[in-house]
Design a protein around this motif. Structure first.
Motif, PDB file in Angstrom:
ATOM      1  N   ALA A 124       0.836  -0.462   1.522  1.00 31.12           N
ATOM      2  CA  ALA A 124       0.841  -0.750   2.955  1.00 31.12           C
ATOM      3  C   ALA A 124       0.936  -2.248   3.219  1.00 31.12           C
ATOM      4  O   ALA A 124       1.578  -2.677   4.186  1.00 31.12           O
ATOM      5  CB  ALA A 124      -0.422  -0.177   3.597  1.00 31.12           C
ATOM      6  N   ALA A 125       0.325  -3.054   2.360  1.00 28.44           N
ATOM      7  CA  ALA A 125       0.375  -4.512   2.542  1.00 28.44           C
ATOM      8  C   ALA A 125       1.779  -5.058   2.307  1.00 28.44           C
ATOM      9  O   ALA A 125       2.190  -6.037   2.947  1.00 28.44           O
ATOM     10  CB  ALA A 125      -0.621  -5.190   1.600  1.00 28.44           C
ATOM     11  N   GLY A 126       2.523  -4.449   1.397  1.00 31.94           N
ATOM     12  CA  GLY A 126       3.884  -4.911   1.146  1.00 31.94           C
ATOM     13  C   GLY A 126       4.911  -4.317   2.077  1.00 31.94           C
ATOM     14  O   GLY A 126       6.036  -4.824   2.183  1.00 31.94           O
ATOM     15  N   ALA A 127       4.532  -3.239   2.781  1.00 34.32           N
ATOM     16  CA  ALA A 127       5.490  -2.511   3.611  1.00 34.32           C
ATOM     17  C   ALA A 127       6.146  -3.349   4.700  1.00 34.32           C
ATOM     18  O   ALA A 127       7.368  -3.257   4.896  1.00 34.32           O
ATOM     19  CB  ALA A 127       4.812  -1.283   4.227  1.00 34.32           C
ATOM     20  N   PRO A 128       5.408  -4.193   5.467  1.00 34.94           N
ATOM     21  CA  PRO A 128       6.076  -4.949   6.536  1.00 34.94           C
ATOM     22  C   PRO A 128       7.195  -5.853   6.024  1.00 34.94           C
ATOM     23  O   PRO A 128       8.254  -5.949   6.648  1.00 34.94           O
ATOM     24  CB  PRO A 128       4.923  -5.767   7.150  1.00 34.94           C
ATOM     25  N   ALA A 160      13.384  -6.574   5.158  1.00 38.14           N
ATOM     26  CA  ALA A 160      14.389  -7.095   4.227  1.00 38.14           C
ATOM     27  C   ALA A 160      15.287  -6.026   3.641  1.00 38.14           C
ATOM     28  O   ALA A 160      16.424  -6.304   3.260  1.00 38.14           O
ATOM     29  CB  ALA A 160      13.693  -7.850   3.080  1.00 38.14           C
ATOM     30  N   ALA A 161      14.811  -4.793   3.546  1.00 42.68           N
ATOM     31  CA  ALA A 161      15.569  -3.748   2.842  1.00 42.68           C
ATOM     32  C   ALA A 161      16.710  -3.234   3.704  1.00 42.68           C
ATOM     33  O   ALA A 161      16.517  -2.899   4.872  1.00 42.68           O
ATOM     34  CB  ALA A 161      14.643  -2.602   2.458  1.00 42.68           C
ATOM     35  N   GLY A 162      17.901  -3.176   3.105  1.00 35.21           N
ATOM     36  CA  GLY A 162      19.019  -2.556   3.790  1.00 35.21           C
ATOM     37  C   GLY A 162      19.095  -1.079   3.481  1.00 35.21           C
ATOM     38  O   GLY A 162      19.363  -0.251   4.341  1.00 35.21           O
ATOM     39  N   TYR A 163      18.834  -0.741   2.230  1.00 38.13           N
ATOM     40  CA  TYR A 163      18.826   0.652   1.774  1.00 38.13           C
ATOM     41  C   TYR A 163      17.465   0.911   1.150  1.00 38.13           C
ATOM     42  O   TYR A 163      17.026   0.159   0.274  1.00 38.13           O
ATOM     43  CB  TYR A 163      19.943   0.861   0.753  1.00 38.13           C
TER      44      TYR A 163
END
Length: 442
Positions: free
Chosen positions: A114-118, A123-126
């Motif tokens: 959850a901490a890395g999710a934002p 940044a993720a396109g796919y």
């Protein structure tokens, strides 16, 4: 039962263990920001899930020690004899401790995600495929460590047991890394029995579904074995604790022979511009970079137009040994997309090698000569030397300056012929330094 479980959460070591897992895991993610290396995990959900699993090399021994500490609580409080006189079965008394430990460790692990999710979401396109299973297996592996710690802590209820298990677990995992690092990275084999992955993956790869299923069987068996060891009262039943892990291993073994990190076709699929302008394409994994690539890519095509059989589109080159570049396309290696915010530099990077990707590896003897030939070619096409974005040492720049002067001293048609030869060599992964014919020993 719920009241007993609530008391267990508040007064046992399960909650501090979960908090420690979350804090150490989040710190492991964001400490990379100090050196600008968050791209190891923030470009895709798959990368985050795999990097989180890699951190189990530290979190797993911590959970093992936490479980042993929890199991030794009655002995530390000198309550073993008192609790032994109660009519309640031992299993009923111990189940809340096991449940609290498992819940807190799993929750701590998921809090890291959850901490890395934002950051990943922006940044993720796919998103990648298979990452929920990878995360779920990671949580199960951590729970397995905690439950095995409970079992060993009850079997060996000594003050030093948690410290020995924690240090021994860490040493064992580090030794396992050394023992397996020389194996095939695509088919790690027994390395997949470890709670963590011994290598990262690229944004073009996924974790095989069979691998996640096999690991789930294995760590599920280990968890069940730890529960038997923790809840059993007599030695005979405790001996049966080896049965669940053995069964889990038997079920997992056939699945762990598959390719662990297959190429994800959905990640390598092209996403392209539409309309009458020259086409610009990137992979789905880097689809967020497409808008920033359009202008420099079309500038590069305009500068390449003077070459024979000039390309009419720009494509991201997917890493791999078996890639064949059509003459009608200019290719750009994926790692150059990091410069998507600098139009001039990205144009120059497309022009390196006259629109062809770098084929030689950095351990090759002619690696530097090829880099120089590609840089001088980019400068010739761009119209200025050095091309934008080129930063090398003074000695290296002097060599490139000499090559540049030698090239521009040739007749104009010979200059164009040599640059075209560099592109022709690049299309077949040939020797681009030899094609340019200028430099050390040429």
């Amino acid at each position: 039962m719920s009241r007993v479980f609530g008391i267990e959460l508040c007064r046992s070591g399960a909650l501090p263990a979960g908090i420690a897992t979350a804090v150490i895991g989040v710190a492991g993610l964001y400490v990379l920001a100090l050196t600008g290396q968050t791209s190891l995990w923030d470009q895709q959900w798959n990368l985050l899930a795999v990097f989180q699993r890699i951190m189990l090399v530290v979190l797993w021994p911590l959970a093992l020690a936490a479980g042993a500490w929890q199991a030794g609580r009655d002995r530390r409080c000198r309550m073993q004899e008192l609790l032994g006189t109660t009519p309640a079965p031992v299993r009923r008394r111990l189940r809340p401790a096991a449940a609290a430990t498992a819940l807190c460790l799993a929750a701590g692990y998921l809090l890291v995600l959850a901490a890395g999710a934002p950051k990943v979401a922006t940044a993720a396109g796919y998103p990648g495929s298979g990452w929920p299973a990878v995360t779920g297996v990671g949580a199960l592996a951590l729970v397995a460590a905690g439950v095995v710690g409970l079992g060993l802590g009850r079997l060996l209820p000594y003050a030093y047991t948690p410290a020995v298990l924690g240090a021994g677990g860490l040493a064992g995992l580090l030794a396992a890394i050394e023992a397996t690092k020389l194996g095939d990275t695509t088919k790690p084999g027994v390395a997949l029995l470890l709670p963590f992955f011994t290598s990262t993956i690229s944004e073009f790869q996924a974790i095989g579904g069979a691998v996640s299923a096999g690991q789930a069987w294995w760590f599920g068996g280990v968890t069940a074995g730890g529960l038997v060891l923790f809840l059993a009262r007599n030695r005979l039943v405790r001996l049966l604790a080896v049965v669940p892990p053995a069964l889990g291993l038997a079920l997992a073994a056939p699945m762990l022979t598959a390719t662990a990190f297959p190429v994800d076709p959905a990640a390598t699929a092209e996403v392209c511009t539409t309309g009458s302008e020259p086409q610009v394409c990137v992979t789905a994994a880097h689809s967020r970079n497409l808008p920033a690539l359009v202008v420099p890519a079309r500038d590069a095509l305009r500068l390449l137009a003077g070459l024979p059989d000039a390309p009419d589109s720009v494509h991201e080159a997917v890493p791999g040994p078996d890639r064949t570049q059509p003459a009608s396309e200019a290719w750009l290696d994926s790692d150059n997309l990091d410069q998507a915010g600098n139009t001039a530099e990205l144009t120059a990077r497309i022009l390196a090698g006259a629109g062809t990707p770098l084929c030689v590896r950095d351990e090759s003897s002619d690696y530097l000569e090829v880099l120089r030939a590609r840089a001088v070619t980019a400068a010739w096409l761009y119209g200025s030397h050095p091309a934008p974005g080129v930063t090398v040492s003074a000695a290296e720049q002097a060599l490139r300056d000499t090559m540049w002067k030698a090239l521009v001293a040739l007749p104009a048609d010979e200059q164009a012929r040599r640059v075209a030869a560099v592109r022709a060599a690049g299309l077949t992964c040939g020797d681009q330094a030899a094609a340019l014919g200028i430099g050390a020993g040429r």
